[in-house]
Design a protein around this motif. Structure first.
Motif, PDB file in Angstrom:
ATOM      1  N   ILE A   1      -2.782 -12.095  -8.322  1.00 52.64           N
ATOM      2  CA  ILE A   1      -2.165 -11.340  -7.397  1.00 52.64           C
ATOM      3  C   ILE A   1      -1.388 -10.295  -7.964  1.00 52.64           C
ATOM      4  N   VAL A   2      -1.411  -9.035  -7.214  1.00 54.15           N
ATOM      5  CA  VAL A   2      -0.672  -7.821  -7.941  1.00 54.15           C
ATOM      6  C   VAL A   2       0.316  -7.462  -6.701  1.00 54.15           C
ATOM      7  N   TYR A   3       1.487  -7.277  -7.302  1.00 55.77           N
ATOM      8  CA  TYR A   3       2.305  -6.811  -6.120  1.00 55.77           C
ATOM      9  C   TYR A   3       2.923  -5.316  -6.560  1.00 55.77           C
TER      10      TYR A   3
ATOM     11  N   ARG B   1       0.912  -4.000   4.842  1.00 58.92           N
ATOM     12  CA  ARG B   1       1.748  -3.995   6.175  1.00 58.92           C
ATOM     13  C   ARG B   1       2.004  -2.728   7.071  1.00 58.92           C
ATOM     14  N   THR B   2       2.056  -1.769   6.045  1.00 57.89           N
ATOM     15  CA  THR B   2       2.387  -0.363   6.813  1.00 57.89           C
ATOM     16  C   THR B   2       1.265   0.413   6.138  1.00 57.89           C
TER      17      THR B   2
ATOM     18  N   ILE C   1      -5.223   0.626  -6.452  1.00 58.26           N
ATOM     19  CA  ILE C   1      -6.473  -0.083  -5.765  1.00 58.26           C
ATOM     20  C   ILE C   1      -7.979   0.458  -6.320  1.00 58.26           C
ATOM     21  N   PRO C   2      -8.041   1.729  -6.225  1.00 54.22           N
ATOM     22  CA  PRO C   2      -9.354   2.019  -6.643  1.00 54.22           C
ATOM     23  C   PRO C   2      -9.869   1.601  -7.892  1.00 54.22           C
ATOM     24  N   LEU C   3      -9.114   1.480  -9.044  1.00 59.39           N
ATOM     25  CA  LEU C   3      -9.288   1.076 -10.395  1.00 59.39           C
ATOM     26  C   LEU C   3      -9.425  -0.684 -10.584  1.00 59.39           C
TER      27      LEU C   3
ATOM     28  N   THR D   1       0.801  -1.254   0.007  1.00 65.59           N
ATOM     29  CA  THR D   1       0.199  -0.024  -0.070  1.00 65.59           C
ATOM     30  C   THR D   1       1.015   1.423  -0.048  1.00 65.59           C
ATOM     31  N   GLY D   2       2.049   0.988  -0.708  1.00 65.73           N
ATOM     32  CA  GLY D   2       2.725   2.356  -1.050  1.00 65.73           C
ATOM     33  C   GLY D   2       1.914   3.246  -2.143  1.00 65.73           C
ATOM     34  N   SER D   3       2.657   4.173  -3.069  1.00 69.19           N
ATOM     35  CA  SER D   3       2.092   5.097  -3.687  1.00 69.19           C
ATOM     36  C   SER D   3       1.603   4.116  -4.886  1.00 69.19           C
TER      37      SER D   3
END
Ligand SMILES: Cc1cc2nc3c(=O)[nH]c(=O)nc-3n(C[C@H](O)[C@H](O)[C@H](O)COP(=O)(O)OP(=O)(O)OC[C@H]3O[C@@H](n4cnc5c(N)ncnc54)[C@H](O)[C@@H]3O)c2cc1C
Length: 873
Positions: free
Chosen positions: A390-392, A223-224, A208-210, A200-202
């Motif tokens: 899975i999207v990393y 994680r953070t 995620i919204p798209l 959940t960085g930039s």
């Protein structure tokens, strides 16, 4: 100036060999950096080859094609500014352009300047070897080609090496796997699929919204939590467009000389002292602006002061809680483990609201860590999940990944990876010793990722190109930084970071996201403006810190470009801008009034348990004192303190912030006693008063809440002079027991002929003329060599242990050192603290010069040891 082609330069200046390089310069990478560098070098007549691992130009914007990928600096600013014509020909459609648009722009730039013909695509540079005999680099590529060149420039990007997910079982997953940083060019259809996003960085926050719009189920593994504010994307902002249209040059210049590379009004409002209304108003304005530098600049001190930072952080959390429906999810999304800005904050478009959708779920890995990735999905400590894809979004091996990823071997075959095993070491973030004719654009130790990189890239490209032009003009063919210059720069980079909150975070700025990566602060946080000034200065001082050689001769102006602590430099520059009249041009009463007015504007210093004002008897009347008592239960050791001010200025409250700081740090009662001042009461009046104060405080320790005989004397500047004088007298007259003496940047002699007087006579607040003014007011020439005025000339044996603190940029530095050495020679235990990068006054600027806190902590540790050590009777 004639443009000599590289091959000829090499033939002329190649240590007698006739073989020249195939090209003057090899550049690696064809993103913003490589493209502009190619353009500039070519325009200056250098022959260039660019190698690019990708199949086309664009760099970051070639690779990062994930849904929602956008810049997070407004495109009015995240754009090339070197050519007004180019700016006229290209119009950005949005405030934050999408990846396809930025890629189109870079392709447009490439075509406009006909850059492709010198770029070899699908060619990864694998190694580069410096040959010290020929003075050439041999650059090896994945296509089997080796090219020799005089200069080797890595424009390989700060965020171009994706970090592989370090999750157990990752290769086992049988479904689709995507990396945001290597998104398939043809796009991905996730419609109807069960999708996991890890990270959940930039990139995660943007995509995620798209992804949620397509996926049947979306599970976000976090994680953070990171701070994110809405981008409020829109057409390019009218205010910025208006300023650009009105005066493009002025706008671009303002960007170049700004802190972050974007024109911004800097605030001097502090979080702690602003009213609730002002805080709210400033925060809401930044939230509405939807700009990173706005949210990072709500308060002037939010990057350095935890309390100020927390005010903004909590306001963001409040917003977040008001958006996310489920309180547990909202709380899990709230960043609480780092200060705002110490990890890169994000700009989003509907990120938090996405978690209100019924098919989107957040998994908090701090509560339930991933145990393994399976063939079917992801197992956490609490649950098993099945996915189709899975999207990393797991980030990058930032700043150094691409540099040490190439086998770059400098002099003696030492590789960059070996040299930087404990952390990068650069001069100006551009060059490194042992690697001649090597440049890393936006390298570690440059503003790079903390700035608008378009502006930083142009500055680096211009600096490198201008330097190569200078070298050619003077017949030089080699350039390499000295170790002294490089160490000095590393120190400056570290000093800048040390006063901020950054080192507290496990961020990629600190290398913390890559296992085993050295933990240092990688970029330069001193600001684009200050950085540019340093680079300009290096050139203006004829390549300060570089060794140059070639047929034109050899030269080396060795030195360190930034030696002052960064906050000391800021204070000095602010004072210089105020154009204050010199104190010595005033009468003593005027100077006192001026100092009092200035003292009214400074931060008060830390809270103490109690402040008590009183008077004690002096030889010519009462002496006022102010006592600072710690909050802890007493009795406490006692520090008798004498203020600075050249025996002319100051009183018992003039060093109050320092006294409070000493009180808190040492957990001792600090009694700051006033004394008579010159010229009304000349030498030895001040010393007589100080002596009386010592007697009285020694005799009244219990009443003051002190421990009898647990007393040290402390003073700053002229006050330290009085400490030294009085301590000598106490020895001679069997006076009160003095356990130790703290001499902070002391005046110990009147000769004023030391090297430090010469070096620091001007520009560091205490000037030679001011010191002369003090001495003239204080005592007659005949008295100045007496130990009562110049304690360095007194007998020094049998004195209590001393802590002597000297400041590098203090005219009094050398007499302080001389006193420490003389005490030591006389058998007195001495701790000498040399405050690097500080001035005569900066250590006393509590709450203003933050770097002084480290020195005061050292002082307190030593003072504490003196105060609490059992006395030998
Ligand atoms: C998703 C994302 C968004 C960003 N948004 C912003 C923003 O809004 N504002 C901002 O200022 N910055 C932003 N950045 C930072 C961005 O990287 C820079 O702004 C800029 O694009 C860097 O340009 P560059 O040419 O220096 O490096 P890059 O664009 O990274 O280009 C480096 C190139 O070098 C190539 N390369 C690397 N190693 C080798 C090798 N050994 N051999 C051959 N080729 C090699 C790579 O393939 C790459 O194409 C963003 C970064 C990312 C990842």
């Amino acid at each position: 100036m004639s443009h000599t082609r590289g091959a000829r330069v090499a033939a002329d200046g190649n240590n007698g060999t006739s073989a020249g390089p195939q090209v003057d310069v090899v550049v690696v990478g064809a993103g913003f950096s490589g493209l502009y560098l190619l353009h500039r070098l070519r325009a200056e007549g250098f022959s260039v080859r660019v190698f690019e691992a990708a199949s086309d130009v664009g760099g970051t914007w070639f690779w990062n094609r994930y849904p929602g990928a956008r810049c997070d600096i407004p495109t009015t600013d995240y754009t090339f500014g070197f050519d007004p014509e180019l700016e006229r020909e290209w119009t950005w459609s949005e405030k934050y352009a999408t990846q396809p648009e930025i890629l189109r722009y870079l392709q447009f730039v490439t075509d406009r300047y006909d850059l492709r013909r010198d770029i070899t695509f699908d060619a990864r540079v694998e190694g580069a070897e410096w040959d010290d005999k020929t003075g050439l680099w041999a650059v090896r590529t994945s296509t089997g080609e080796t090219v020799s060149c005089r200069y080797y420039v890595m424009a390989t990007g700060c965020l171009s090496v994706p970090k592989a997910p370090d999750i157990e079982g990752a290769p086992r997953f049988a479904g689709e796997v995507y990396f945001t940083s290597r998104w398939p060019h043809e796009g991905v259809d996730l419609t109807g699929k069960r999708v996991a996003v890890v990270g959940t960085g930039s990139s995660g926050i943007q995509s995620i919204p798209l992804i949620a719009q397509q996926a049947a189920q979306l599970t976000v593994f976090q994680r953070t939590p990171n701070f994110s504010i809405p981008a409020h994307n829109s057409p390019a902002p009218a205010d910025r467009l208006g300023r650009l249209a009105a005066d493009r040059d002025a706008y671009r210049t303002a960007g170049k000389w700004s802190r972050g590379g974007v024109p911004m009004e800097a605030t001097d409002i502090l979080g702690g002292t602003a009213s609730e209304d002002v805080r709210r108003e400033r925060f809401e304005a930044a939230w509405e602006a939807g700009e990173l530098f706005a949210i990072l600049g709500v308060f002037a001190d939010q990057g350095v002061d935890p309390a100020s930072n927390e005010i903004v952080s909590e306001m963001i959390r409040e917003k977040l809680r008001s958006i996310v429906d489920d309180p547990e999810t909202a709380e899990a999304l709230c960043p609480k483990d780092h200060y705002l800005g110490t990890k890169r904050p994000c700009l989003d478009s509907g990120y938090y609201a996405t978690f209100n959708l019924p098919h989107v779920r957040l998994v908090d890995l701090r509560k339930s860590p991933i145990t393994t990735i399976t063939e079917a999905g992801i197992d956490t400590a609490g649950e098993s999940y099945e996915f189709d894809a899975i999207v990393y979004a797991t980030g990058f091996d930032a700043m150094t990944g691409a540099l040490v990823g190439v086998d770059v071997a400098g002099r003696g075959g030492v590789t960059l990876k070996e040299k930087w095993a404990d952390g990068p070491s650069t001069y100006l973030g551009l060059t490194t010793a042992g690697f001649p004719n090597f440049f890393a654009l936006t390298g570690p130790g440059s503003p790079s990722v903390l700035s608008n990189m378009a502006v930083s890239i142009e500055q680096h490209v211009d600096w490198v190109t201008d330097s190569l032009v200078d070298l050619r003009a003077t017949g030089m063919t080699r350039i390499e930084p000295t170790l002294l210059a490089e160490d000095g720069w590393n120190q400056h980079v570290a000093d800048c970071a040390a006063i901020t909150l950054h080192p507290t975070a496990n961020s990629w700025y600190m290398g913390a996201n890559v296992p085993g990566k050295p933990r240092v602060f990688y970029p330069y946080i001193g600001g684009v403006d200050n950085y540019r000034a340093a680079c300009d200065e290096v050139r203006a001082r004829d390549y300060l810190g570089f060794r140059l050689s070639g047929p034109g001769g050899e030269q080396c102006h060795d030195g360190v470009v930034r030696r002052l602590q960064p906050d000391v430099a800021m204070v000095l520059s602010a004072m210089a801008q105020m154009e204050l009249p010199p104190l010595e041009s005033m009468s003593p009463p005027e100077a006192r009034a001026f100092m009092e007015m200035s003292a009214g504007m400074r931060p008060p210093g830390p809270d103490v348990g109690e402040v008590v004002d009183g008077v004690l008897p002096g030889p010519a009347g009462e002496l006022e004192y102010r006592l600072f008592r710690p909050a802890s239960p007493g009795p406490h050791p006692v520090v008798l303190y004498f203020h600075g001010g050249g025996w002319v200025l100051g009183d018992q409250v003039s060093d109050e912030p320092l006294c409070r700081d000493l009180c808190v740090r040492t957990d001792a009662v600090v009694v700051s006693v006033n004394y008579r001042h010159a010229p009304e009461a000349r030498c030895p009046a001040a010393a007589e008063d100080a002596w009386a104060a010592l007697q009285w405080v020694g005799a009244h320790a219990i009443e003051l809440g002190g421990i009898p005989d647990d007393l040290v004397l402390a003073g700053w500047s002229a006050g330290a002079n009085l400490v030294a004088v009085v301590t000598q007298r106490a020895r001679d007259e069997g006076g009160p027991v003095v356990r130790g003496q703290l001499l902070l940047t002391p005046a110990t002699d009147s000769s004023m002929d030391t090297g430090s007087f010469e070096e620091n006579a001007d520009g560091y607040v205490l000037t030679a003329p001011l010191m002369r003014w003090f001495w003239d007011h204080y005592c007659d020439p005949g008295q100045r060599t007496e130990p009562t005025a110049a304690p360095l000339r007194g007998r020094l044996d049998g004195l209590p242990p001393a802590i002597v603190v000297t400041a590098e940029f203090d005219p009094l530095r050398d007499e302080g050192i001389a006193y420490a050495e003389a005490l030591r020679a006389a058998g007195v235990p001495v701790e000498h603290l040399a405050a690097r990068g500080h001035t005569h006054t900066s250590l006393t600027m509590v709450g203003v010069v933050l770097s002084g806190a480290r020195v005061r902590e050292e002082i307190a540790l030593r003072l504490g040891a003196l105060l609490r050590e059992p006395v030998e009777v």
